[in-house]
Design a protein around this motif. Structure first.
Motif, mmCIF file in Angstrom:
data_model
loop_
_atom_site.group_PDB
_atom_site.id
_atom_site.type_symbol
_atom_site.label_atom_id
_atom_site.label_comp_id
_atom_site.label_asym_id
_atom_site.label_seq_id
_atom_site.Cartn_x
_atom_site.Cartn_y
_atom_site.Cartn_z
ATOM 1 N N ASN A 137 -63.229 6.538 28.905
ATOM 2 C CA ASN A 137 -63.621 7.861 28.406
ATOM 3 C C ASN A 137 -62.446 8.824 28.456
ATOM 4 O OD1 ASN A 137 -66.200 7.183 27.737
ATOM 5 N ND2 ASN A 137 -67.076 7.753 29.712
ATOM 6 N N ARG A 145 -58.516 11.732 21.280
ATOM 7 C CA ARG A 145 -59.268 12.703 20.481
ATOM 8 C C ARG A 145 -58.553 14.054 20.448
ATOM 9 N NH1 ARG A 145 -61.649 13.606 16.493
ATOM 10 N NH2 ARG A 145 -63.248 15.171 16.364
ATOM 11 N N ILE A 189 -55.342 6.491 18.009
ATOM 12 C CA ILE A 189 -56.456 5.822 18.705
ATOM 13 C C ILE A 189 -55.887 4.745 19.627
ATOM 14 C CG2 ILE A 189 -58.262 6.206 16.947
ATOM 15 C CD1 ILE A 189 -57.727 3.313 15.990
ATOM 16 N N THR A 241 -54.083 10.506 12.874
ATOM 17 C CA THR A 241 -55.022 10.007 13.887
ATOM 18 C C THR A 241 -54.266 9.155 14.898
ATOM 19 O OG1 THR A 241 -56.688 9.823 12.139
ATOM 20 C CG2 THR A 241 -57.174 8.673 14.201
ATOM 21 N N TYR A 271 -60.117 7.945 25.634
ATOM 22 C CA TYR A 271 -60.661 8.480 24.378
ATOM 23 C C TYR A 271 -60.402 9.987 24.295
ATOM 24 C CZ TYR A 271 -62.938 4.140 23.024
ATOM 25 O OH TYR A 271 -63.160 2.848 22.642
ATOM 26 N N TRP A 272 -60.547 10.676 25.423
ATOM 27 C CA TRP A 272 -60.324 12.120 25.436
ATOM 28 C C TRP A 272 -58.886 12.432 25.015
ATOM 29 C CZ3 TRP A 272 -57.100 15.478 28.190
ATOM 30 C CH2 TRP A 272 -57.404 16.838 28.052
ATOM 31 N N THR A 310 -55.443 13.963 18.373
ATOM 32 C CA THR A 310 -55.807 13.916 16.946
ATOM 33 C C THR A 310 -56.204 15.312 16.457
ATOM 34 O OG1 THR A 310 -56.465 11.605 17.102
ATOM 35 C CG2 THR A 310 -57.407 12.859 15.288
ATOM 36 N N ILE A 311 -56.990 16.024 17.264
ATOM 37 C CA ILE A 311 -57.396 17.396 16.885
ATOM 38 C C ILE A 311 -56.157 18.291 16.752
ATOM 39 C CG2 ILE A 311 -58.591 19.485 17.733
ATOM 40 C CD1 ILE A 311 -60.740 17.600 18.920
#
Ligand code: SF4
Ligand code: SF4
Length: 208
Positions: A158, A165, A112, A110, A161-162, A168-169
């Motif tokens: 945002n 994310r 973040i 992850t 965060y994108w 992480t994916i």
């Protein structure tokens, strides 16, 4: 109640290099080409991907020019990107991230981030109305006193965060293997936006 109104002094355009999100680099370069301006953009925070052996750049800095101002600032303090392609840091000023921390957790694969926002006291309006701003923020909150700036900050968050994310994916799908880097590593950097888009294409083809 006092509501923030930019006084157009241009102080914030002479303070320090301007933080850019990865996708904003392309927009700023395109605008610089259109206007015939020379710009210097340097990588900021990076993570290392052991699979591609590249540094993925998650933030950049647009350098000030030789006279100590943003290359897009005119002699009468107008922004040449206003209304078209202003970076999110500029749109949210004086409500800006004071710190951005990134956390790379290899055990859960992850990544973040956490941004700590504050009001810049370098801003002329903030200096002039500091007492009223302090009282209004206490009584009504940041959102009411800096409405446009707050929504620009939210937009930037945002995007951050994108990026987190998506990486992480990709990490959990086995398409990247991330490490935090504290020191300069001698490998080629790649813009996170370009990198993520290229990996999404691979991910899609694997899912078909
Ligand atoms: S892009 Fe515009 S608002 Fe941002 S620092 Fe440059 S001149 Fe100022
Ligand atoms: S320092 Fe504040 S008042 Fe001056 S141009 Fe920047 S945002 Fe506007």
């Amino acid at each position: 109640m006092v509501v923030f109104k930019c006084m157009g002094c241009g102080v914030c355009c002479r303070l320090s290099p301007i933080t850019l999100l990865p996708h904003e680099v392309y927009i700023v370069k395109r605008e610089a080409r259109r206007l015939g301006l020379e710009v210097s953009i340097k990588p900021g925070y990076k993570v290392y991907d052991a699979l591609s052996r590249r540094l993925i750049v998650l933030s950049y800095h647009l350098e000030l020019d030789s006279s100590g101002k943003c290359p897009f600032l005119t002699s009468n303090n107008k922004c040449l990107l206003h209304g078209r392609a202003k970076p999110s840091t500029c749109k949210s000023f004086p409500y800006v991230p004071k710190e951005i921390h990134y956390y790379v957790d290899r055990s859960t694969r992850t990544i973040i981030h956490r941004s700590v926002y504050g009001i810049s006291t370098a801003c002329l309006f903030v200096k002039k109305f500091s007492k009223q701003i302090e009282e209004a923020v206490k009584a009504y909150g940041i959102k009411k006193v800096f409405p446009l700036e707050y929504s620009s900050a939210l937009e930037a968050e945002n995007w951050r965060y994108w990026y987190m994310r998506m990486l992480t994916i990709l990490w959990r799908s086995g398409l990247v293997d991330l490490y935090s880097v504290d020191d300069e590593v001698e490998v080629e950097p790649v813009n996170a936006y370009e990198f993520i888009l290229s990996r999404i294409i691979i991910l899609r083809s694997l899912l078909r």
